[in-house]
Design a protein around this motif. Structure first.
Motif, mmCIF file in Angstrom:
data_model
loop_
_atom_site.group_PDB
_atom_site.id
_atom_site.type_symbol
_atom_site.label_atom_id
_atom_site.label_comp_id
_atom_site.label_asym_id
_atom_site.label_seq_id
_atom_site.Cartn_x
_atom_site.Cartn_y
_atom_site.Cartn_z
ATOM 1 N N MET A 1 0.808 -1.214 0.000
ATOM 2 C CA MET A 1 0.000 0.000 0.000
ATOM 3 C C MET A 1 0.843 1.267 0.000
ATOM 4 O O MET A 1 0.350 2.372 0.149
ATOM 5 N N ALA A 48 -5.711 8.889 4.401
ATOM 6 C CA ALA A 48 -5.324 7.699 3.633
ATOM 7 C C ALA A 48 -3.828 7.731 3.300
ATOM 8 O O ALA A 48 -3.276 8.777 2.965
ATOM 9 N N GLU A 49 -3.202 6.570 3.369
ATOM 10 C CA GLU A 49 -1.744 6.493 3.171
ATOM 11 C C GLU A 49 -1.332 6.684 1.714
ATOM 12 O O GLU A 49 -0.195 7.072 1.438
ATOM 13 N N THR A 114 -13.829 5.160 4.995
ATOM 14 C CA THR A 114 -12.677 5.031 5.898
ATOM 15 C C THR A 114 -11.392 5.164 5.066
ATOM 16 O O THR A 114 -11.391 4.852 3.865
ATOM 17 N N GLU A 116 -8.914 3.233 5.152
ATOM 18 C CA GLU A 116 -8.529 1.891 4.703
ATOM 19 C C GLU A 116 -9.275 1.502 3.426
ATOM 20 O O GLU A 116 -8.698 0.918 2.504
ATOM 21 N N ASP A 119 -7.663 3.472 0.613
ATOM 22 C CA ASP A 119 -6.322 2.950 0.308
ATOM 23 C C ASP A 119 -6.406 1.648 -0.487
ATOM 24 O O ASP A 119 -5.655 1.453 -1.452
ATOM 25 N N GLU A 120 -7.307 0.774 -0.062
ATOM 26 C CA GLU A 120 -7.433 -0.521 -0.728
ATOM 27 C C GLU A 120 -7.828 -0.326 -2.202
ATOM 28 O O GLU A 120 -7.243 -0.929 -3.100
#
Ligand SMILES: Nc1nc2c(ncn2[C@@H]2O[C@H](COP(=O)(O)OP(=O)(O)OP(=O)(O)O)[C@@H](O)[C@H]2O)c(=O)[nH]1
Ligand SMILES: C=C(OP(=O)(O)O)C(=O)O
Length: 206
Positions: A1, A48-49, A114, A116, A119-120
């Motif tokens: 990620m 978010a990353e 979210t 996550e 990011d996904e």
């Protein structure tokens, strides 16, 4: 990620006219919810990353100031009443400000989003020239991510089909990224998933 390689473009209609399909809830509540959805959506995107920056596109000057304080970059609409052209112009601005990034347009009505989930989906999107996430109803689009040279969104009526017909690849995503809120029934769906703090407050659940 790993890799903050996306700039998330969040288009936001002026609150005076946003979320017209929630008009039955009353003007004050429509407006409060429209604002809360934006704030919860951008809060998730900022965390978010995979996201280098969040660039909000809006002609709503008061909301723009709030979003800038939260850490968003904000630009006005490039053209009036043409969401897709406004997004193309914003993508050019994003690549100018953050060279080497990819633009990804994200709808502003995702109160259960979210970091996550975003990011996904962006991680899946990375491998495709153009990638989309369909909304919960399977007709619209909540996320459109593309290499800059291929960035040509078709948001609007039946946009999922329009994007796929133009060659976009649909990527899997969690319900948190697919549950947009256009109607009071959609709000029920988002509440079941769990909404962010702004929407929880606006609905009297916090
Ligand atoms: N900056 C900008 N954002 C827009 C414009 N039109 C729509 N949007 C945004 O694009 C996304 C999808 O918008 P729509 O479904 O057309 O509008 P909405 O306000 O969500 O809902 P309705 O008024 O019920 O259609 C949302 O994030 C809107 O805020 C526009 O002309 N300019
Ligand atoms: C404009 C769109 O959003 P909505 O579902 O909010 O109409 C779309 O899905 O293309």
């Amino acid at each position: 990620m790993s890799g903050e390689d996306f700039v998330v473009l969040v288009p936001v209609k002026r609150l005076a006219v946003a979320k017209s399909r929630l008009a039955a809830l009353g003007d004050e509540q429509r407006r409060a919810l429209a604002e809360a959805f934006v704030l919860d959506t951008v809060t998730a995107a900022l965390a978010a990353e995979t996201v280098r920056a969040v660039l909000v596109v809006t002609d709503d000057h008061r909301l723009a100031a709030t979003l800038a304080r939260m850490g968003c970059a904000v630009v006005p609409d490039g053209v009036s009443d043409d969401l897709n052209q406004t997004l193309r112009l914003a993508a050019a601005e994003a690549v100018r400000r953050w060279p080497g990034t990819r633009p990804a347009a994200l709808c502003a009505d995702l109160p259960a989003l979210t970091p996550e989930a975003l990011d996904e989906a962006l991680t899946h999107a990375r491998g495709n020239e153009v990638a989309v996430v369909a909304d919960a109803a399977g007709r619209g689009t909540t996320l459109y991510a593309a290499a800059y040279d291929a960035f040509s969104p078709r948001f609007g009526h039946e946009s999922r089909e329009a994007h796929l017909a133009a060659g976009a690849v649909e990527v899997d995503a969690r319900p948190a990224l697919r549950q947009d809120v256009d109607s009071p029934a959609d709000l029920g769906g988002a509440m079941l998933l769990g909404v962010g703090p702004h929407t929880a407050r606006a609905t009297g659940r916090a």
